[in-house]
Design an enzyme around this catalytic site. Structure first.
Site, PDB file in Angstrom:
ATOM      1  N   GLY A  12       0.828  -1.219   0.000  1.00 12.65           N
ATOM      2  CA  GLY A  12       0.000   0.000   0.000  1.00 12.65           C
ATOM      3  C   GLY A  12       0.851   1.252   0.000  1.00 12.65           C
ATOM      4  O   GLY A  12       0.518   2.237   0.663  1.00 12.65           O
ATOM      5  N   ARG A  15       0.638   5.895  -1.756  1.00 11.07           N
ATOM      6  CA  ARG A  15       0.409   7.233  -1.185  1.00 11.07           C
ATOM      7  C   ARG A  15       0.455   7.146   0.350  1.00 11.07           C
ATOM      8  O   ARG A  15       0.664   6.088   0.918  1.00 11.07           O
ATOM      9  CB  ARG A  15      -0.946   7.779  -1.647  1.00 11.07           C
ATOM     10  CG  ARG A  15      -2.095   6.930  -1.164  1.00 11.07           C
ATOM     11  CD  ARG A  15      -3.436   7.470  -1.591  1.00 11.07           C
ATOM     12  NE  ARG A  15      -4.481   6.817  -0.796  1.00 11.07           N
ATOM     13  CZ  ARG A  15      -5.756   6.918  -1.042  1.00 11.07           C
ATOM     14  NH1 ARG A  15      -6.185   7.632  -2.044  1.00 11.07           N
ATOM     15  NH2 ARG A  15      -6.622   6.303  -0.266  1.00 11.07           N
ATOM     16  N   SER A  43      -1.938   5.924 -13.859  1.00 15.83           N
ATOM     17  CA  SER A  43      -0.598   5.546 -14.335  1.00 15.83           C
ATOM     18  C   SER A  43      -0.402   4.035 -14.254  1.00 15.83           C
ATOM     19  O   SER A  43      -1.153   3.328 -13.587  1.00 15.83           O
ATOM     20  CB  SER A  43       0.468   6.212 -13.477  1.00 15.83           C
ATOM     21  OG  SER A  43       0.237   7.587 -13.386  1.00 15.83           O
ATOM     22  N   ASN A  97       1.729  -2.290   5.484  1.00 13.73           N
ATOM     23  CA  ASN A  97       1.102  -0.975   5.673  1.00 13.73           C
ATOM     24  C   ASN A  97      -0.295  -0.881   5.062  1.00 13.73           C
ATOM     25  O   ASN A  97      -1.109  -0.075   5.521  1.00 13.73           O
ATOM     26  CB  ASN A  97       2.029   0.087   5.048  1.00 13.73           C
ATOM     27  CG  ASN A  97       1.336   1.413   4.850  1.00 13.73           C
ATOM     28  OD1 ASN A  97       1.171   2.190   5.794  1.00 13.73           O
ATOM     29  ND2 ASN A  97       0.892   1.696   3.621  1.00 13.73           N
ATOM     30  N   SER A 149      -2.716   0.603  14.763  1.00  8.69           N
ATOM     31  CA  SER A 149      -3.364   1.910  15.010  1.00  8.69           C
ATOM     32  C   SER A 149      -3.660   2.037  16.500  1.00  8.69           C
ATOM     33  O   SER A 149      -3.859   1.021  17.184  1.00  8.69           O
ATOM     34  CB  SER A 149      -4.689   1.972  14.236  1.00  8.69           C
ATOM     35  OG  SER A 149      -5.468   3.051  14.707  1.00  8.69           O
ATOM     36  N   TYR A 162     -12.475  -2.117  11.965  1.00  9.75           N
ATOM     37  CA  TYR A 162     -11.106  -1.584  11.835  1.00  9.75           C
ATOM     38  C   TYR A 162     -10.300  -1.847  13.117  1.00  9.75           C
ATOM     39  O   TYR A 162      -9.157  -2.323  13.060  1.00  9.75           O
ATOM     40  CB  TYR A 162     -11.191  -0.088  11.546  1.00  9.75           C
ATOM     41  CG  TYR A 162      -9.874   0.597  11.305  1.00  9.75           C
ATOM     42  CD1 TYR A 162      -9.205   0.464  10.094  1.00  9.75           C
ATOM     43  CD2 TYR A 162      -9.307   1.420  12.285  1.00  9.75           C
ATOM     44  CE1 TYR A 162      -7.994   1.121   9.870  1.00  9.75           C
ATOM     45  CE2 TYR A 162      -8.107   2.073  12.058  1.00  9.75           C
ATOM     46  CZ  TYR A 162      -7.454   1.925  10.852  1.00  9.75           C
ATOM     47  OH  TYR A 162      -6.256   2.570  10.633  1.00  9.75           O
ATOM     48  N   ILE A 195      -3.319  10.754  11.733  1.00  9.91           N
ATOM     49  CA  ILE A 195      -2.269  11.209  10.808  1.00  9.91           C
ATOM     50  C   ILE A 195      -2.935  11.836   9.584  1.00  9.91           C
ATOM     51  O   ILE A 195      -3.941  11.311   9.079  1.00  9.91           O
ATOM     52  CB  ILE A 195      -1.393  10.001  10.367  1.00  9.91           C
ATOM     53  CG1 ILE A 195      -0.923   9.184  11.590  1.00  9.91           C
ATOM     54  CG2 ILE A 195      -0.214  10.470   9.519  1.00  9.91           C
ATOM     55  CD1 ILE A 195      -0.094   9.918  12.610  1.00  9.91           C
TER      56      ILE A 195
HETATM   57  P1  NAP Z   1      -4.180   5.827   2.662  1.00 10.31           P
HETATM   58  O1  NAP Z   1      -3.688   7.203   2.349  1.00 10.31           O
HETATM   59  O2  NAP Z   1      -5.592   5.461   2.345  1.00 10.31           O
HETATM   60  O3  NAP Z   1      -3.180   4.797   1.982  1.00 10.31           O
HETATM   61  C1  NAP Z   1      -3.388   3.412   2.056  1.00 10.31           C
HETATM   62  C2  NAP Z   1      -2.895   2.788   0.772  1.00 10.31           C
HETATM   63  O4  NAP Z   1      -3.132   1.359   0.848  1.00 10.31           O
HETATM   64  C3  NAP Z   1      -3.680   3.307  -0.452  1.00 10.31           C
HETATM   65  O5  NAP Z   1      -2.787   3.590  -1.508  1.00 10.31           O
HETATM   66  C4  NAP Z   1      -4.596   2.140  -0.758  1.00 10.31           C
HETATM   67  O6  NAP Z   1      -4.967   2.031  -2.118  1.00 10.31           O
HETATM   68  C5  NAP Z   1      -3.733   0.951  -0.362  1.00 10.31           C
HETATM   69  N1  NAP Z   1      -4.538  -0.248  -0.194  1.00 10.31           N
HETATM   70  C6  NAP Z   1      -5.763  -0.375   0.353  1.00 10.31           C
HETATM   71  N2  NAP Z   1      -6.173  -1.646   0.315  1.00 10.31           N
HETATM   72  C7  NAP Z   1      -5.175  -2.356  -0.281  1.00 10.31           C
HETATM   73  C8  NAP Z   1      -5.014  -3.715  -0.626  1.00 10.31           C
HETATM   74  N3  NAP Z   1      -5.958  -4.624  -0.361  1.00 10.31           N
HETATM   75  N4  NAP Z   1      -3.875  -4.090  -1.233  1.00 10.31           N
HETATM   76  C9  NAP Z   1      -2.909  -3.180  -1.523  1.00 10.31           C
HETATM   77  N5  NAP Z   1      -3.011  -1.877  -1.234  1.00 10.31           N
HETATM   78  C10 NAP Z   1      -4.137  -1.464  -0.620  1.00 10.31           C
HETATM   79  O7  NAP Z   1      -4.018   5.497   4.200  1.00 10.31           O
HETATM   80  P2  NAP Z   1      -2.867   5.871   5.240  1.00 10.31           P
HETATM   81  O8  NAP Z   1      -3.445   6.828   6.188  1.00 10.31           O
HETATM   82  O9  NAP Z   1      -1.594   6.164   4.552  1.00 10.31           O
HETATM   83  O10 NAP Z   1      -2.776   4.466   6.013  1.00 10.31           O
HETATM   84  C11 NAP Z   1      -1.669   3.585   5.924  1.00 10.31           C
HETATM   85  C12 NAP Z   1      -1.756   2.600   7.086  1.00 10.31           C
HETATM   86  O11 NAP Z   1      -1.710   3.328   8.319  1.00 10.31           O
HETATM   87  C13 NAP Z   1      -3.060   1.811   7.098  1.00 10.31           C
HETATM   88  O12 NAP Z   1      -2.818   0.492   7.515  1.00 10.31           O
HETATM   89  C14 NAP Z   1      -3.885   2.533   8.138  1.00 10.31           C
HETATM   90  O13 NAP Z   1      -4.856   1.707   8.728  1.00 10.31           O
HETATM   91  C15 NAP Z   1      -2.810   2.950   9.119  1.00 10.31           C
HETATM   92  N6  NAP Z   1      -3.189   4.061   9.999  1.00 10.31           N
HETATM   93  C16 NAP Z   1      -3.504   5.278   9.490  1.00 10.31           C
HETATM   94  C17 NAP Z   1      -3.872   6.307  10.362  1.00 10.31           C
HETATM   95  C18 NAP Z   1      -4.240   7.679   9.896  1.00 10.31           C
HETATM   96  O14 NAP Z   1      -4.671   8.497  10.737  1.00 10.31           O
HETATM   97  N7  NAP Z   1      -4.101   8.019   8.630  1.00 10.31           N
HETATM   98  C19 NAP Z   1      -3.913   6.070  11.738  1.00 10.31           C
HETATM   99  C20 NAP Z   1      -3.581   4.816  12.224  1.00 10.31           C
HETATM  100  C21 NAP Z   1      -3.210   3.813  11.336  1.00 10.31           C
HETATM  101  P3  NAP Z   1      -6.375   2.731  -2.579  1.00 10.31           P
HETATM  102  O15 NAP Z   1      -6.168   4.179  -2.391  1.00 10.31           O
HETATM  103  O16 NAP Z   1      -6.515   2.321  -4.001  1.00 10.31           O
HETATM  104  O17 NAP Z   1      -7.430   2.155  -1.667  1.00 10.31           O
END
Ligand code: NAP
Length: 254
Positions: A12, A15, A43, A97, A149, A162, A195
């Protein structure tokens, strides 16, 4: 001076937090980096990889690879490892991730949304860890960091699916850390707080204020805040650290 010879896979990584981790690891420890994602916008994976490679090292000293894979599918995880071995010659660091949210109160949560979140967030960690440890075990070296998380620790109304997936990651991290320690494979988890990424963009101003009132450092985190801690866990300063959960959350869970 730390040798820059490690090969990493970030799931993942197109981004958000994954991309920040990929960049940090590339700059600090790696000769080649590979990231997966389920989609790459308009892309191709090759275009995205080339763009990032130019940005990171205009001289091409770090090779960047991108691979389209659904982390919830074991066969996609196996295909990723096969590609990593073909292109990078192996894998030293794995960052689990990839993750999604499908928030709803339990009464209204469709079964499908429970299954989707568990598969994308928890089964994916099983899938990638299972296939990555084979080459890691034979080379007697590996570093694995699983992105959990704070809600996996504290729970959160509206996120039963989640938070269950993220709590599951913590048990998985500790069990695999015990299983793999004798092979010099360290497994740790990072539990981010709130985040600034696409995942949290749908929060309105009122929700943000409410969330920040529980954050002693009074700001949301950045993907780079997470990336620096993940990078520490993958480097030589953390060689004696395994089975731990590091909360990077501005003090929310102290
Ligand atoms: P994000 O911006 O949505 O990025 C997640 C990436 O994972 C996206 O590019 C998404 O693709 C990809 N993805 C989703 N499902 C997938 C799959 N089955 N196989 C491969 N790739 C997949 O989220 P983020 O905030 O960076 O989160 C990254 C990690 O941190 C996650 O595990 C999230 O639960 C964790 N986290 C985030 C926060 C926060 O506040 N942001 C807090 C705690 C934990 P698509 O865009 O195409 O779906």
């Amino acid at each position: 001076m730390i040798a820059k010879n490690k090969r990493v896979i970030v799931t993942g990584g197109y981004r958000g937090i994954g991309r920040a981790i990929l960049k940090e690891l590339a700059v600090r420890y790696c000769s080649s980096v590979l990231f997966t994602d389920i989609s790459f916008g308009d892309s191709t994976p090759e275009q995205v990889a080339l763009e990032l490679e130019k940005e990171l090292t205009p001289d091409g000293s770090i090779k960047v690879y991108a691979f389209k894979a659904d982390a919830s599918q074991l066969k996609d995880a196996q295909a990723t490892i096969d590609y990593a071995i073909e292109k990078m010659g192996g894998v030293d660091i794995l960052i689990n991730n990839a993750g999604i949210t499908r928030d709803n109160l339990l009464l209204r949560m469709p079964e499908e949304d429970f299954d989707k979140v568990i598969n994308a967030n928890l089964k994916s960690v099983f899938n990638y860890t299972k296939v990555a440890i084979k080459p890691m075990m034979s080379q007697r070296y590996g570093r694995i960091v699983n992105i959990s998380s704070v809600v996996g620790v504290m729970g959160n109304a509206g996120q039963a699916n989640y938070s269950a997936s993220k709590a599951g990651i913590l048990g998985f991290t500790k069990s695999t850390a015990k299983e793999l320690a004798s092979r010099n494979i360290n497994v740790n988890a990072v539990a981010p707080g709130f985040i600034e990424t696409a995942m949290t963009q749908q929060l309105n101003e009122k929700q943000r204020e409410a969330l920040l009132s529980n954050v002693p450092l009074k700001r949301m985190g950045t993907p780079e805040d997470i990336a620096r801690v993940v990078s520490f866990l993958c480097g030589p300063d953390a060689d004696y650290l395994t089975g731990q959960v590091i909360a990077v959350d501005g003090g929310m869970t102290m």
